[in-house]
Write an enzyme that holds these catalytic residues in place. Structure first.
Site, mmCIF file in Angstrom:
data_model
loop_
_atom_site.group_PDB
_atom_site.id
_atom_site.type_symbol
_atom_site.label_atom_id
_atom_site.label_comp_id
_atom_site.label_asym_id
_atom_site.label_seq_id
_atom_site.Cartn_x
_atom_site.Cartn_y
_atom_site.Cartn_z
ATOM 1 C CG HIS A 50 40.355 38.662 36.159
ATOM 2 N ND1 HIS A 50 40.708 37.198 34.715
ATOM 3 C CD2 HIS A 50 39.310 38.485 36.307
ATOM 4 C CE1 HIS A 50 39.624 37.122 34.456
ATOM 5 N NE2 HIS A 50 38.632 37.657 34.640
ATOM 6 C CG ASP A 53 44.513 37.744 34.391
ATOM 7 O OD1 ASP A 53 45.009 36.737 34.475
ATOM 8 O OD2 ASP A 53 43.397 38.293 34.143
ATOM 9 C CD GLU A 175 30.954 41.304 33.754
ATOM 10 O OE1 GLU A 175 32.304 40.846 34.005
ATOM 11 O OE2 GLU A 175 31.607 40.139 32.676
ATOM 12 C CD GLU A 211 30.035 37.969 29.202
ATOM 13 O OE1 GLU A 211 30.920 38.292 29.851
ATOM 14 O OE2 GLU A 211 29.989 37.107 28.897
ATOM 15 C CG HIS A 214 26.711 37.607 31.474
ATOM 16 N ND1 HIS A 214 27.613 38.770 32.600
ATOM 17 C CD2 HIS A 214 27.431 37.160 31.553
ATOM 18 C CE1 HIS A 214 29.070 37.700 32.722
ATOM 19 N NE2 HIS A 214 28.501 36.673 31.555
ATOM 20 C CG ASP A 249 28.768 33.610 29.555
ATOM 21 O OD1 ASP A 249 28.879 33.742 28.900
ATOM 22 O OD2 ASP A 249 29.627 33.886 30.131
ATOM 23 C CG ASP A 284 34.305 37.999 28.427
ATOM 24 O OD1 ASP A 284 34.762 37.793 28.461
ATOM 25 O OD2 ASP A 284 33.987 38.271 29.577
HETATM 26 C C1 XUL Z 1 32.816 35.492 33.502
HETATM 27 C C2 XUL Z 1 32.790 36.856 33.381
HETATM 28 C C3 XUL Z 1 34.518 37.347 33.510
HETATM 29 C C4 XUL Z 1 34.402 38.558 34.020
HETATM 30 C C5 XUL Z 1 35.533 39.128 33.918
HETATM 31 O O1 XUL Z 1 31.215 35.037 33.003
HETATM 32 O O2 XUL Z 1 32.468 37.292 32.277
HETATM 33 O O3 XUL Z 1 34.965 37.120 32.292
HETATM 34 O O4 XUL Z 1 33.199 39.548 32.686
HETATM 35 O O5 XUL Z 1 35.906 38.644 35.422
HETATM 36 MN MN MN Z 2 32.167 39.359 31.000
#
Ligand code: XUL
Ligand code: MN
Length: 345
Positions: A50, A53, A175, A211, A214, A249, A284
């Site tokens: 991020h 970070d 994303e 992801e 997701h 999630d 993740d």
């Molecule tokens: C949120 C998510 C975030 C992104 C990066 O669900 O996946 O961590 O991957 O900002």
């Molecule tokens: Mn993610």
């Protein structure tokens, strides 16, 4: 092609303190330098960031100070043999981002979100990379009538164009996530993300990060979502993990809820020779709240180990027999073949 040709990445948020909406942190904060050391010892080459970070407190720094701090981070990573993967503007934690950034109903907040995203581009370039990840976290609604979806779609497109205009090098990987923290997100799926990218000022520089969780939360199959993006040459990163049904999630260990689904994701990546594209495989994943501090990176080690085992499973899959089943339209036999293969030693 050796399995080792995959490059793995993590973000600092993957070594968390175990807080959830119903309870406080249960583990001490892991210092950023210790996250980097853990990445090295676990065999992860890539670090996802991020923006704050990479450059803590960047809201209170000038653009040139931001670049200075990011350049120091670049050197720190290089000294440890690590590579930055992407930078994501963290709009969702700041008070200005309370109602979303790009689609906030407050014009000052929208302006802030674009400015912050441009700073994220500066951070990425100073780190020596060009990839910006856009997770549109609060770009959506919990009260349907609070925002106009037509205007919001245009605002999302405006944000993408502003990031692209900040540098001719910048690439964006959207994303998408259908819900959480909002009830309904404006860019809930890969199809939405790719459609927005296609309408941007430079579609060549807009792709996606998928992801697994997701996609599952959108009721979709992650491997099919990956296939859709791969067919368009747009899969620029992945966040592999797992998800036990339609709830929050979970960021579970890759393969923990649906090993066959994980196999299918690895299979589609292998069939597109994803490793050769140079893109990273990110996990993740979150450590469970019950996990003690001394073993709070086990979820990362397990995810990577499962991925590599599944690469072997994909490579040893009896493709010729599978093709016979397909030709005979005997999908029951194919089902058995897949299950026996997954169950075999
Ligand atoms: C949120 C998510 C975030 C992104 C990066 O669900 O996946 O961590 O991957 O900002
Ligand atoms: Mn993610």
């Amino acid at each position: 092609m050796a399995a080792a040709s995959y490059r793995f990445s993590i973000g600092p948020w993957n070594i968390g303190r175990g807080a959830d909406p119903f309870g406080p942190p249960v583990r001490p904060q892991v210092a950023f330098d210790d996250v980097l050391k853990a990445a090295v010892s676990l065999g992860f080459e890539g670090i996802q960031f991020h923006d704050d970070d990479a450059v803590p407190d960047l809201e209170n720094l000038s653009p040139s100070q931001i670049v200075h701090v990011a350049e120091a981070m670049r050197r720190k990573l290089a000294d440890m043999g690590l590579t930055p993967e992407f930078v994501a503007p963290r709009l969702w934690e700041h008070p200005h981002g309370i109602d979303g950034g790009y689609t906030s109903n407050d014009p000052a907040a929208r302006k802030w979100a674009i400015e912050r995203s441009k700073r994220a581009v500066d951070v990425a370039l100073a780190l020596g990379i060009d990839l910006i990840v856009m997770w549109p976290a609060r770009e959506g609604t919990s009260v349907r009538e609070s925002k106009n979806p037509i205007e919001a779609s245009q605002q999302m497109l405006d944000a993408i164009n502003a990031i692209l205009a900040e540098s001719p090098k910048a690439r964006i990987a959207i994303e998408p996530k259908p819900n959480e923290p909002v009830d309904h997100a404006f860019v809930p799926t890969i199809g939405h993300a790719l459609s927005l990218g296609a309408r941007s000022q430079d579609p060549r520089r807009v792709g996606v990060l998928i992801e697994s969780a997701h996609a599952i939360l959108a009721g979709l199959d992650p491997s099919d979502e990956m296939g859709f993006a791969l067919a368009a040459g747009k899969l620029w990163s992945v966040h592999l993990n797992d998800q036990n049904g339609l709830k929050f999630d979970q960021d579970k260990v890759f393969g923990a809820a649906n090993l066959r689904g994980a196999f299918d994701q690895v299979r589609v990546l292998e069939s597109a020779n994803y490793a050769a594209s140079g893109a990273f495989v990110g996990f993740d994943v979150k450590a469970q709240r019950t996990q003690k501090a001394e073993s709070a990176t086990a979820h990362l080690a397990t995810s990577k180990a499962v991925f590599l085992r599944l690469v072997e499973k994909v490579r040893s899959f009896p493709n010729a027999t599978a093709q016979q089943c397909i030709t005979a339209r005997d999908y029951e036999a194919l089902e058995r073949l897949v299950l026996e293969h997954l169950l075999s030693a």
